[in-house]
Motif scaffolding. Sequence first.
Motif, PDB file in Angstrom:
ATOM      1  N   VAL A  39       0.863  -1.059   0.264  1.00  0.00           N
ATOM      2  CA  VAL A  39      -0.063   0.277   0.047  1.00  0.00           C
ATOM      3  C   VAL A  39       1.251   1.258  -0.313  1.00  0.00           C
ATOM      4  O   VAL A  39       2.223   1.289   0.863  1.00  0.00           O
ATOM      5  N   GLY A  40       0.520   2.337  -0.976  1.00  0.00           N
ATOM      6  CA  GLY A  40       1.106   3.344  -0.256  1.00  0.00           C
ATOM      7  C   GLY A  40      -0.178   5.078  -0.137  1.00  0.00           C
ATOM      8  O   GLY A  40      -0.742   4.303   0.316  1.00  0.00           O
ATOM      9  N   THR A  41       0.780   5.972   0.452  1.00  0.00           N
ATOM     10  CA  THR A  41      -0.206   6.784   0.522  1.00  0.00           C
ATOM     11  C   THR A  41      -0.096   8.440  -0.736  1.00  0.00           C
ATOM     12  O   THR A  41       0.704   7.998  -1.977  1.00  0.00           O
ATOM     13  N   THR A  42      -1.031   9.045  -1.144  1.00  0.00           N
ATOM     14  CA  THR A  42      -1.649   9.899  -1.944  1.00  0.00           C
ATOM     15  C   THR A  42      -1.468  10.962  -1.024  1.00  0.00           C
ATOM     16  O   THR A  42      -2.410  11.339  -0.068  1.00  0.00           O
ATOM     17  N   SER A  43      -0.225  12.051  -1.211  1.00  0.00           N
ATOM     18  CA  SER A  43       0.131  13.622  -0.619  1.00  0.00           C
ATOM     19  C   SER A  43      -1.167  13.855  -1.142  1.00  0.00           C
ATOM     20  O   SER A  43      -1.252  14.310   0.196  1.00  0.00           O
ATOM     21  N   LEU A  44      -2.589  14.103  -2.130  1.00  0.00           N
ATOM     22  CA  LEU A  44      -3.452  14.903  -1.821  1.00  0.00           C
ATOM     23  C   LEU A  44      -3.897  14.686  -0.767  1.00  0.00           C
ATOM     24  O   LEU A  44      -5.251  15.399  -0.618  1.00  0.00           O
ATOM     25  N   GLY A  45      -4.405  12.944  -1.008  1.00  0.00           N
ATOM     26  CA  GLY A  45      -5.517  12.550   0.033  1.00  0.00           C
ATOM     27  C   GLY A  45      -5.389  12.799   1.681  1.00  0.00           C
ATOM     28  O   GLY A  45      -5.659  13.500   2.582  1.00  0.00           O
ATOM     29  N   VAL A  46      -4.176  12.528   2.002  1.00  0.00           N
ATOM     30  CA  VAL A  46      -3.934  12.973   2.887  1.00  0.00           C
ATOM     31  C   VAL A  46      -3.938  14.845   3.625  1.00  0.00           C
ATOM     32  O   VAL A  46      -3.998  14.767   4.276  1.00  0.00           O
ATOM     33  N   ALA A  47      -3.282  15.332   2.709  1.00  0.00           N
ATOM     34  CA  ALA A  47      -3.485  16.942   3.259  1.00  0.00           C
ATOM     35  C   ALA A  47      -5.155  16.830   2.789  1.00  0.00           C
ATOM     36  O   ALA A  47      -5.240  18.139   3.375  1.00  0.00           O
ATOM     37  N   GLY A  48      -5.648  16.743   1.655  1.00  0.00           N
ATOM     38  CA  GLY A  48      -6.867  17.322   1.752  1.00  0.00           C
ATOM     39  C   GLY A  48      -7.697  16.843   2.783  1.00  0.00           C
ATOM     40  O   GLY A  48      -9.055  16.884   3.402  1.00  0.00           O
ATOM     41  N   LEU A  52      -5.480  21.090   4.674  1.00  0.00           N
ATOM     42  CA  LEU A  52      -4.626  21.471   4.463  1.00  0.00           C
ATOM     43  C   LEU A  52      -4.008  21.373   2.563  1.00  0.00           C
ATOM     44  O   LEU A  52      -4.433  20.242   1.418  1.00  0.00           O
ATOM     45  N   PRO A  53      -3.840  22.012   1.969  1.00  0.00           N
ATOM     46  CA  PRO A  53      -3.069  21.914   0.396  1.00  0.00           C
ATOM     47  C   PRO A  53      -1.730  21.053   0.357  1.00  0.00           C
ATOM     48  O   PRO A  53      -1.233  20.763   0.824  1.00  0.00           O
ATOM     49  N   ASP A  54      -2.234  19.941  -0.837  1.00  0.00           N
ATOM     50  CA  ASP A  54      -1.244  19.309  -1.408  1.00  0.00           C
ATOM     51  C   ASP A  54      -0.095  19.917  -2.105  1.00  0.00           C
ATOM     52  O   ASP A  54       0.553  20.975  -2.502  1.00  0.00           O
ATOM     53  N   ALA A  55       1.409  19.810  -2.515  1.00  0.00           N
ATOM     54  CA  ALA A  55       2.266  20.069  -2.621  1.00  0.00           C
ATOM     55  C   ALA A  55       3.202  20.993  -1.927  1.00  0.00           C
ATOM     56  O   ALA A  55       3.859  21.486  -2.921  1.00  0.00           O
ATOM     57  N   ALA A  56       2.643  21.088  -1.326  1.00  0.00           N
ATOM     58  CA  ALA A  56       3.046  22.650  -0.312  1.00  0.00           C
ATOM     59  C   ALA A  56       3.731  22.813   0.719  1.00  0.00           C
ATOM     60  O   ALA A  56       4.323  23.709   1.153  1.00  0.00           O
ATOM     61  N   GLY A  57       4.284  21.416   1.319  1.00  0.00           N
ATOM     62  CA  GLY A  57       5.038  21.230   2.077  1.00  0.00           C
ATOM     63  C   GLY A  57       3.970  21.372   3.205  1.00  0.00           C
ATOM     64  O   GLY A  57       4.536  21.272   4.460  1.00  0.00           O
ATOM     65  N   ALA A  58       2.644  21.393   3.437  1.00  0.00           N
ATOM     66  CA  ALA A  58       2.028  21.758   4.761  1.00  0.00           C
ATOM     67  C   ALA A  58       1.862  20.560   5.782  1.00  0.00           C
ATOM     68  O   ALA A  58       1.406  20.293   7.096  1.00  0.00           O
ATOM     69  N   ALA A  59       1.678  19.399   4.922  1.00  0.00           N
ATOM     70  CA  ALA A  59       0.891  18.178   5.782  1.00  0.00           C
ATOM     71  C   ALA A  59       2.169  17.289   6.324  1.00  0.00           C
ATOM     72  O   ALA A  59       1.950  15.814   6.542  1.00  0.00           O
ATOM     73  N   ARG A  60       3.792  17.909   7.000  1.00  0.00           N
ATOM     74  CA  ARG A  60       4.230  16.539   6.608  1.00  0.00           C
ATOM     75  C   ARG A  60       4.264  16.072   8.560  1.00  0.00           C
ATOM     76  O   ARG A  60       4.442  15.191   7.803  1.00  0.00           O
ATOM     77  N   GLU A  61       3.793  16.429   9.378  1.00  0.00           N
ATOM     78  CA  GLU A  61       3.325  16.321  10.202  1.00  0.00           C
ATOM     79  C   GLU A  61       2.256  15.193  10.158  1.00  0.00           C
ATOM     80  O   GLU A  61       2.026  14.448  10.763  1.00  0.00           O
ATOM     81  N   GLU A  62       0.963  14.976   9.814  1.00  0.00           N
ATOM     82  CA  GLU A  62       0.043  14.276   9.013  1.00  0.00           C
ATOM     83  C   GLU A  62       0.437  12.857   8.732  1.00  0.00           C
ATOM     84  O   GLU A  62       0.456  11.888   8.957  1.00  0.00           O
ATOM     85  N   THR A  63       1.687  13.542   7.975  1.00  0.00           N
ATOM     86  CA  THR A  63       2.688  12.816   7.164  1.00  0.00           C
ATOM     87  C   THR A  63       2.848  11.899   7.522  1.00  0.00           C
ATOM     88  O   THR A  63       2.868  10.199   7.517  1.00  0.00           O
ATOM     89  N   LEU A  64       3.748  12.226   8.471  1.00  0.00           N
ATOM     90  CA  LEU A  64       4.304  11.069   9.695  1.00  0.00           C
ATOM     91  C   LEU A  64       3.635  10.207  10.441  1.00  0.00           C
ATOM     92  O   LEU A  64       3.374   9.357  10.720  1.00  0.00           O
ATOM     93  N   ARG A  65       2.170  11.117  10.993  1.00  0.00           N
ATOM     94  CA  ARG A  65       2.004  10.165  12.059  1.00  0.00           C
ATOM     95  C   ARG A  65       1.045   9.698  11.378  1.00  0.00           C
ATOM     96  O   ARG A  65       0.665   8.131  11.324  1.00  0.00           O
ATOM     97  N   LEU A  66       0.597   9.343  10.035  1.00  0.00           N
ATOM     98  CA  LEU A  66       0.027   8.495   9.561  1.00  0.00           C
ATOM     99  C   LEU A  66       0.733   7.863   9.083  1.00  0.00           C
ATOM    100  O   LEU A  66       0.688   6.706   9.197  1.00  0.00           O
ATOM    101  N   ALA A  67       2.286   7.386   8.763  1.00  0.00           N
ATOM    102  CA  ALA A  67       3.129   6.649   8.655  1.00  0.00           C
ATOM    103  C   ALA A  67       3.483   5.580   9.695  1.00  0.00           C
ATOM    104  O   ALA A  67       3.778   4.578   9.840  1.00  0.00           O
ATOM    105  N   GLY A  68       3.431   6.602  10.992  1.00  0.00           N
ATOM    106  CA  GLY A  68       3.555   6.098  12.118  1.00  0.00           C
ATOM    107  C   GLY A  68       2.435   4.160  12.381  1.00  0.00           C
ATOM    108  O   GLY A  68       2.341   3.032  12.819  1.00  0.00           O
ATOM    109  N   SER A  69       0.795   5.028  11.957  1.00  0.00           N
ATOM    110  CA  SER A  69       0.124   3.948  12.039  1.00  0.00           C
ATOM    111  C   SER A  69       0.104   2.711  10.757  1.00  0.00           C
ATOM    112  O   SER A  69      -0.301   1.539  11.261  1.00  0.00           O
TER     113      SER A  69
END
Length: 280
Positions: A39-48, A52-69
Motif C-alpha cells: 500500500v502507498g499513500t497519496t499526498s493529495l488525500g493525506v493533505a486534503g 491542507l493544500p497538496d504539494a505545498a509542504g503543509a502536511a508533514r506532521e500528518e504524513t509522519l503520523r499516518l506513517a506510524g499508524s
Amino acid sequence: MSRFEEFRALHRPGRPLVLPNAWDHASAAALVTAGFAAVGTTSLGVAGAAGLPDAAGAAREETLRLAGSLARLPVPVTVDIENGFGTDPQDVAALAARLERAGIAGVNIEDGRPDGTLTDVSHQCAVLQAVLRSAPSLFVNARTDTYWLPGHEGETEARLRAYQEAGAHGLFVPGLRGERAVRSVTGTCAAPLNLLFTPGGPSVSELAAWGVARVSTGSLLFRAAVHQAVEVARGVLDDDATRAADLGGVPSYGQAQAWSEPFTGTRAGARPKDGSPPGR
C-alpha cells in the motif's frame, strides 16, 4: 525478507505491482484486507483529509503520523513525502530516517516545487543521495514531474538517468502514458519504472507489455471515495431509495471499527452505534 526486500521484489517489469494509494489508516487497512500486496499513500488525500493544500509542504506532521499508524500493517508501505517537505538534503534525509525507523518500506520523492518549477537536477540528486545514506533500507522512488509541467517532457530521460545514477531504486513519471515514450524509458533505464493509472489511459496489461514495473492509483481512490460519499448523501437527501440503497458490499460497522485498531481483525463484541449487529 526485510520490508525493503519484500517491497523491492514486488517490482517486476512486465508483471507490475498494482499499488493502491490510501489517505488514512482505515482506507489502507481495507486495501490490505482486500488482498493488495503493498500500500502507498497519496499526498493529495493525506493533505486534503486534513484540510491542507497538496504539494505545498503543509502536511508533514500528518504524513509522519499516518506513517506510524500504517507501519502496523502486515504488508510493505510506501509513503509519498512530496518533495521531502523541505529543500535541505539533510532535513529530507532526517525525515526519511524517521520513516525507516517506524517500519516504512519506501518513500516517493518528487522534483516538482510548490511554485510549479522543477528542482535543479544536481540538487535533487544530492537529496536522493542523502536519503539513501541516512535510510539505506528504504525503497526510494524518484519521481519527476516533467510530464505534469508544460514544456519539460524533453528532460524526462536525462532526469531519470541522473536519479538512477544517484541510487534511486525506482523511477516514477506521472503523466507518461504513450507506448513509444514508455518503451523508450524502460529500454533506457534499468531501475523499475512506476506509472500512474489514469481512467481512459493505458490498461495495466498494456503497461505490463511495455515493461512497467509498478502502477499506482495516486489520488484516484481518495477522489472516488469522496465522490461516492456525496452521491449516497444526495440519494438520502433527495429521498432516492435506489440511489441511497445502492450500497452492496459496503463494510459493516464492525469491519470499519476493526480498521481503526491494530491489524488484528474485528474486535469481538463490538457494538455499532446504529444498533446493527457486529459484523453485518
